[in-house]
Design an enzyme around this catalytic site. Structure first.
Site, PDB file in Angstrom:
ATOM      1  N   ASN A 190      55.798  75.638  20.402  1.00 27.50           N
ATOM      2  CA  ASN A 190      55.185  75.648  19.072  1.00 27.50           C
ATOM      3  C   ASN A 190      54.993  74.179  18.701  1.00 27.50           C
ATOM      4  OD1 ASN A 190      54.520  75.731  16.404  1.00 27.50           O
ATOM      5  ND2 ASN A 190      56.310  76.910  15.748  1.00 27.50           N
ATOM      6  N   VAL A 191      53.745  73.745  18.527  1.00 26.34           N
ATOM      7  CA  VAL A 191      53.495  72.318  18.271  1.00 26.34           C
ATOM      8  C   VAL A 191      54.112  71.838  16.957  1.00 26.34           C
ATOM      9  CG1 VAL A 191      51.387  72.151  19.666  1.00 26.34           C
ATOM     10  CG2 VAL A 191      51.214  72.747  17.219  1.00 26.34           C
ATOM     11  N   ASN A 235      45.477  69.561  20.923  1.00 26.19           N
ATOM     12  CA  ASN A 235      44.331  70.408  20.579  1.00 26.19           C
ATOM     13  C   ASN A 235      44.691  71.638  19.738  1.00 26.19           C
ATOM     14  OD1 ASN A 235      41.658  71.935  21.165  1.00 26.19           O
ATOM     15  ND2 ASN A 235      43.234  73.222  22.129  1.00 26.19           N
ATOM     16  N   SER A 244      37.942  67.713  13.362  1.00 26.34           N
ATOM     17  CA  SER A 244      36.822  68.635  13.127  1.00 26.34           C
ATOM     18  C   SER A 244      35.805  67.910  12.248  1.00 26.34           C
ATOM     19  CB  SER A 244      37.341  69.869  12.373  1.00 26.34           C
ATOM     20  OG  SER A 244      36.279  70.626  11.822  1.00 26.34           O
ATOM     21  N   TYR A 251      42.325  73.306   5.548  1.00 26.49           N
ATOM     22  CA  TYR A 251      42.006  72.914   6.935  1.00 26.49           C
ATOM     23  C   TYR A 251      41.453  71.489   6.932  1.00 26.49           C
ATOM     24  CZ  TYR A 251      39.649  73.508  11.542  1.00 26.49           C
ATOM     25  OH  TYR A 251      39.214  73.387  12.836  1.00 26.49           O
ATOM     26  N   ALA A 297      41.974  69.160   4.728  1.00 29.27           N
ATOM     27  CA  ALA A 297      43.048  68.215   4.387  1.00 29.27           C
ATOM     28  C   ALA A 297      43.829  67.859   5.654  1.00 29.27           C
ATOM     29  CB  ALA A 297      43.974  68.821   3.343  1.00 29.27           C
ATOM     30  N   LYS A 300      42.760  68.195   8.874  1.00 29.71           N
ATOM     31  CA  LYS A 300      41.922  67.529   9.882  1.00 29.71           C
ATOM     32  C   LYS A 300      41.552  66.100   9.456  1.00 29.71           C
ATOM     33  CE  LYS A 300      41.671  70.940  12.880  1.00 29.71           C
ATOM     34  NZ  LYS A 300      42.392  70.854  14.164  1.00 29.71           N
TER      35      LYS A 300
HETATM   36  N1  LIG Z   1      36.086  76.584  17.242  1.00 32.34           N
HETATM   37  C1  LIG Z   1      35.579  75.705  16.395  1.00 32.34           C
HETATM   38  O1  LIG Z   1      34.490  75.894  15.836  1.00 32.34           O
HETATM   39  C2  LIG Z   1      36.331  74.426  16.107  1.00 32.34           C
HETATM   40  C3  LIG Z   1      35.647  73.394  15.441  1.00 32.34           C
HETATM   41  C4  LIG Z   1      36.306  72.209  15.163  1.00 32.34           C
HETATM   42  C5  LIG Z   1      37.635  72.054  15.533  1.00 32.34           C
HETATM   43  N2  LIG Z   1      38.274  73.078  16.180  1.00 32.34           N
HETATM   44  C6  LIG Z   1      39.672  72.854  16.530  1.00 32.34           C
HETATM   45  O2  LIG Z   1      39.805  72.973  17.939  1.00 32.34           O
HETATM   46  C7  LIG Z   1      41.123  73.397  18.262  1.00 32.34           C
HETATM   47  C8  LIG Z   1      41.059  74.589  19.197  1.00 32.34           C
HETATM   48  O3  LIG Z   1      40.364  75.626  18.515  1.00 32.34           O
HETATM   49  P1  LIG Z   1      39.735  76.889  19.252  1.00 32.34           P
HETATM   50  O4  LIG Z   1      38.507  77.212  18.508  1.00 32.34           O
HETATM   51  O5  LIG Z   1      39.684  76.667  20.715  1.00 32.34           O
HETATM   52  O6  LIG Z   1      40.840  77.982  18.853  1.00 32.34           O
HETATM   53  P2  LIG Z   1      41.501  79.209  19.653  1.00 32.34           P
HETATM   54  O7  LIG Z   1      42.104  80.065  18.586  1.00 32.34           O
HETATM   55  O8  LIG Z   1      40.530  79.813  20.603  1.00 32.34           O
HETATM   56  O9  LIG Z   1      42.664  78.507  20.493  1.00 32.34           O
HETATM   57  C9  LIG Z   1      43.755  77.913  19.854  1.00 32.34           C
HETATM   58  C10 LIG Z   1      44.956  77.947  20.789  1.00 32.34           C
HETATM   59  O10 LIG Z   1      46.043  77.265  20.133  1.00 32.34           O
HETATM   60  C11 LIG Z   1      47.218  78.024  20.294  1.00 32.34           C
HETATM   61  N3  LIG Z   1      48.128  77.755  19.174  1.00 32.34           N
HETATM   62  C12 LIG Z   1      47.970  78.106  17.872  1.00 32.34           C
HETATM   63  N4  LIG Z   1      49.020  77.702  17.159  1.00 32.34           N
HETATM   64  C13 LIG Z   1      49.858  77.072  18.018  1.00 32.34           C
HETATM   65  C14 LIG Z   1      51.115  76.435  17.870  1.00 32.34           C
HETATM   66  N5  LIG Z   1      51.750  76.384  16.679  1.00 32.34           N
HETATM   67  N6  LIG Z   1      51.703  75.887  18.971  1.00 32.34           N
HETATM   68  C15 LIG Z   1      51.090  75.949  20.179  1.00 32.34           C
HETATM   69  N7  LIG Z   1      49.910  76.551  20.370  1.00 32.34           N
HETATM   70  C16 LIG Z   1      49.298  77.106  19.304  1.00 32.34           C
HETATM   71  C17 LIG Z   1      46.744  79.477  20.305  1.00 32.34           C
HETATM   72  O11 LIG Z   1      47.720  80.334  20.913  1.00 32.34           O
HETATM   73  C18 LIG Z   1      45.451  79.365  21.099  1.00 32.34           C
HETATM   74  O12 LIG Z   1      45.680  79.512  22.486  1.00 32.34           O
HETATM   75  C19 LIG Z   1      41.820  73.680  16.926  1.00 32.34           C
HETATM   76  O13 LIG Z   1      42.592  72.560  16.549  1.00 32.34           O
HETATM   77  C20 LIG Z   1      40.658  73.861  15.975  1.00 32.34           C
HETATM   78  O14 LIG Z   1      41.013  73.566  14.652  1.00 32.34           O
HETATM   79  C21 LIG Z   1      37.662  74.241  16.483  1.00 32.34           C
END
Ligand SMILES: NC(=O)c1ccc[n+]([C@@H]2O[C@H](COP(=O)([O-])OP(=O)(O)OC[C@H]3O[C@@H](n4cnc5c(N)ncnc54)[C@H](O)[C@@H]3O)[C@@H](O)[C@H]2O)c1
Length: 260
Positions: free
Chosen positions: A62-63, A89, A141, A154, A156, A158
């Site tokens: 858990n990060v 990430n 983001s 979110y 705040a 990012k």
């Molecule tokens: N998808 C988008 O449009 C988008 C845009 C900008 C930024 N992001 C950012 O990119 C990153 C990845 O997003 P994604 O879209 O691939 O999401 P996703 O939900 O597909 O993947 C997120 C992963 O993080 C893991 N996770 C969640 N909480 C966790 C924790 N406390 N400890 C360890 N692992 C944890 C989940 O199990 C999952 O495998 C995130 O930080 C998200 O905010 C996504």
């Protein structure tokens, strides 16, 4: 093979952008420590990497938990003798107005998206400082650069990631450590489908409306963000640090079609 012989850690590598990055880092020659809360998804990523003849191991963390993050860094350092790349990430999102956000949602979002990045930095920086080398990529983001109604908490978190990354770049550049943040636009992943479009009354109409704000007129793919992460992680970006790197189809540079 721009990441040949590099030891990398990617958090949230069980899904979406993290998984696509893990697969691409591996194709580019890196060993990948797949770190995720979700064991099944993380193990799937490891199997996909093994299937393309890459090297990967899974660590359940858990990060937002300091002891988990420290254990991840200690494990990787002990196992491989170095940590070249950390991609912080993992992240979550709640699409809701500020007044409807619960304190629990506030805490979970800040703890995962901002404190998680802080803990990753806190426990990897001493290792990278000693080896006088490292590239850290922190997931922010476009919502960390400008406001997006419904994503206040979110944003705040990012926005904090963007500035924390700049601070880390400023403090640790003298040790050969580069720190950048990534600022994707809307990327088609489970997070976007469930937490964003899933909250809309008419997801198809919402997508069409969203696309009007993208000069490239489409959503991004996880692989397109992974390409940027590989660049920032690699020595090709050896003079790039402290940047908030947009991968957003032009969204953050465009005021919108003001006259229709
Ligand atoms: N998808 C988008 O449009 C988008 C845009 C900008 C930024 N992001 C950012 O990119 C990153 C990845 O997003 P994604 O879209 O691939 O999401 P996703 O939900 O597909 O993947 C997120 C992963 O993080 C893991 N996770 C969640 N909480 C966790 C924790 N406390 N400890 C360890 N692992 C944890 C989940 O199990 C999952 O495998 C995130 O930080 C998200 O905010 C996504």
């Amino acid at each position: 093979m721009v990441l040949k012989e590099k030891i990398s850690i990617i958090t949230g590598a069980g899904s979406g952008i993290g998984r696509a990055s893990a697969l691409l880092f591996s194709k580019q020659g890196a060993t990948v420590v797949v770190a995720d809360l979700n064991e099944q998804m993380g193990m799937e990523t490891v199997e996909l990497i093994s299937g393309q003849n890459g090297q990967a191991v899974f660590q359940q963390i858990n990060v937002a938990d300091a002891s988990d993050v420290k254990r991840l860094m200690d494990f990787t350092h002990k196992q491989y003798g170095k940590i070249d790349i950390l991609f912080n990430n993992a992240g979550i999102e709640y699409f809701t107005t500020i007044e409807d956000t619960t304190e629990e949602e506030w805490s979970r979002t800040i703890d995962t998206n901002l404190k998680g990045v802080f803990l990753g930095l806190k426990y990897v920086l001493p290792i990278m400082r000693n080896q006088r080398y490292g590239s850290i990529i922190n997931m922010a983001s476009v919502a960390g650069l400008a406001a997006w109604p419904g994503l206040g908490v979110y944003s705040a978190a990012k926005g904090g990631v963007v500035l924390l990354s700049k601070a880390a770049a400023a403090e640790y550049g003298k040790y050969g450590i580069r720190v950048n943040s990534l600022c994707p636009g809307s990327i088609r992943t489970p997070l976007l489908e469930e937490q964003f479009f899933g909250k809309m009354k008419d997801p198809a109409a919402a997508e069409l409306q969203l696309l009007r704000h993208y000069p490239l007129n489409r959503l991004g793919s996880p692989e397109e963000v992974a390409n940027a992460a590989v660049f920032l992680a690699s020595d090709s970006a050896s003079f790039v640090t402290g940047q908030a790197f947009g991968v957003d189809g032009g969204l953050s540079s465009f005021v919108g079609d003001l006259i229709q």
